[in-house]
Scaffold this motif. Structure first.
Motif, mmCIF file in Angstrom:
data_model
loop_
_atom_site.group_PDB
_atom_site.id
_atom_site.type_symbol
_atom_site.label_atom_id
_atom_site.label_comp_id
_atom_site.label_asym_id
_atom_site.label_seq_id
_atom_site.Cartn_x
_atom_site.Cartn_y
_atom_site.Cartn_z
ATOM 1 N N VAL A 1 0.871 -1.323 -0.065
ATOM 2 C CA VAL A 1 0.021 -0.154 0.186
ATOM 3 C C VAL A 1 0.743 1.220 0.141
ATOM 4 O O VAL A 1 1.368 1.352 0.907
ATOM 5 C CB VAL A 1 -1.012 0.122 0.927
ATOM 6 C CG1 VAL A 1 -1.836 1.190 1.129
ATOM 7 C CG2 VAL A 1 -1.723 -1.259 1.313
ATOM 8 N N THR B 1 -1.494 1.316 -4.969
ATOM 9 C CA THR B 1 -1.477 0.073 -4.178
ATOM 10 C C THR B 1 -1.182 -1.130 -5.035
ATOM 11 O O THR B 1 -2.230 -1.238 -6.127
ATOM 12 C CB THR B 1 -2.936 -0.265 -3.474
ATOM 13 O OG1 THR B 1 -2.875 0.927 -2.397
ATOM 14 C CG2 THR B 1 -2.917 -1.443 -2.746
ATOM 15 N N THR C 1 -4.158 4.218 -4.677
ATOM 16 C CA THR C 1 -4.336 4.046 -2.964
ATOM 17 C C THR C 1 -5.657 5.301 -2.619
ATOM 18 O O THR C 1 -6.270 4.979 -1.886
ATOM 19 C CB THR C 1 -3.052 4.471 -2.326
ATOM 20 O OG1 THR C 1 -2.139 3.515 -2.711
ATOM 21 C CG2 THR C 1 -3.372 4.495 -0.838
#
Length: 261
Positions: free
Chosen positions: A13, A18, A37
């Motif tokens: 992450v 991510t 993300t």
């Protein structure tokens, strides 16, 4: 009853994106996934779970290791592992030899020396420094181009110095250059040279026989060329290098399952 295939999942992450790497039962890379993300690492973890569900992978029944900026926001992870460890392990798997990993992330840049496939030592830049992938994103937005166009413009331009170490002040420099009528090609060249110079200076603290570029810039051919020129040595990379942290986490998940039998 049909036995479900075993998988090992690594989730990285990052501050911008991510990344997910999935190993099959034999430890081979079977799948990668990528999503922004966004504002919340928790939301990103939920989106990853949905993507894995769509792929037929139930995170409640497989080994999951999380790493990266938002690693503590993955509630279904069996373990969290530091970015340095995961990026080092992932790069060792991808490139198959020792060297120096140059990971240019959205928030920071990590330089990791590998010895016998494991992390020997590392250094990181100041998070306020203009030597990160996020800096390039901001400057590309300011010039109203995407990353590919920024690189194309830079290749055609001549250097224009961007001297500020802080992204905010560097953006002000770019705004001033635009207002003064400086060609976009020259500004783009200065922007990329600014990032590459800072990354190379950091990487030079870890001299090694080979350099490996991981992170979001691994598919930017111009950045790879300029970094190699600054370092005076070839810089190896590959499309999967963006997922080095997630791959390292997946390898940790494989070990975790083996430890638990």
């Amino acid at each position: 009853m049909e036995r479900k295939a075993m998988h090992y999942v690594g989730i990285d992450v990052g501050s911008t994106a991510t990344k997910v790497a999935v190993l099959d039962g034999g430890g081979a890379l079977a799948r990668t996934l990528l999503c922004p993300t966004g504002f919340s690492s928790v939301d990103a973890a939920r989106r990853v779970r949905a993507l894995l569900d769509e792929a037929g992978i139930d995170v409640d029944t497989v080994a999951v290791v999380a790493t990266g900026y938002g690693r503590v926001a993955v509630p279904y992870a069996n373990k969290v592992v530091t970015e340095i460890t995961c990026h080092g392990r992932g790069a060792a798997r991808l490139f198959g030899r020792d060297g120096v990993v140059v990971d240019v992330g959205g928030q920071d840049t990590k330089i990791i020396a590998l010895a016998n496939g494991v992390v020997k030592k590392f250094v990181m830049n100041d998070k306020c420094s203009a030597g990160t992938g996020r800096f390039l994103e901001i400057m590309a937005d300011r010039l109203a181009v995407d990353q590919d166009e920024l690189a194309r413009l830079a290749r055609a331009g001549t250097p224009t110095a961007i001297s500020s170490m802080c992204t905010v002040f560097a953006e002000s420099e770019v705004i001033s250059l635009v207002g003064a009528g400086e060609p976009r090609e020259n500004i783009a060249n200065g922007v990329i040279e600014s990032v590459v110079a800072r990354v190379a200076a950091l990487a030079a603290q870890m001299p090694g026989g080979a350099y490996f570029l991981t992170g979001g810039l691994c598919d930017n051919v111009y950045v790879v060329e300029r970094l190699a020129a600054r370092l005076g040595k070839p810089v190896d990379t590959c499309p999967e290098a963006r997922f080095a942290g997630a791959l390292g986490a997946a390898l940790c998940a494989l070990e975790l399952r083996a430890e638990r039998g």
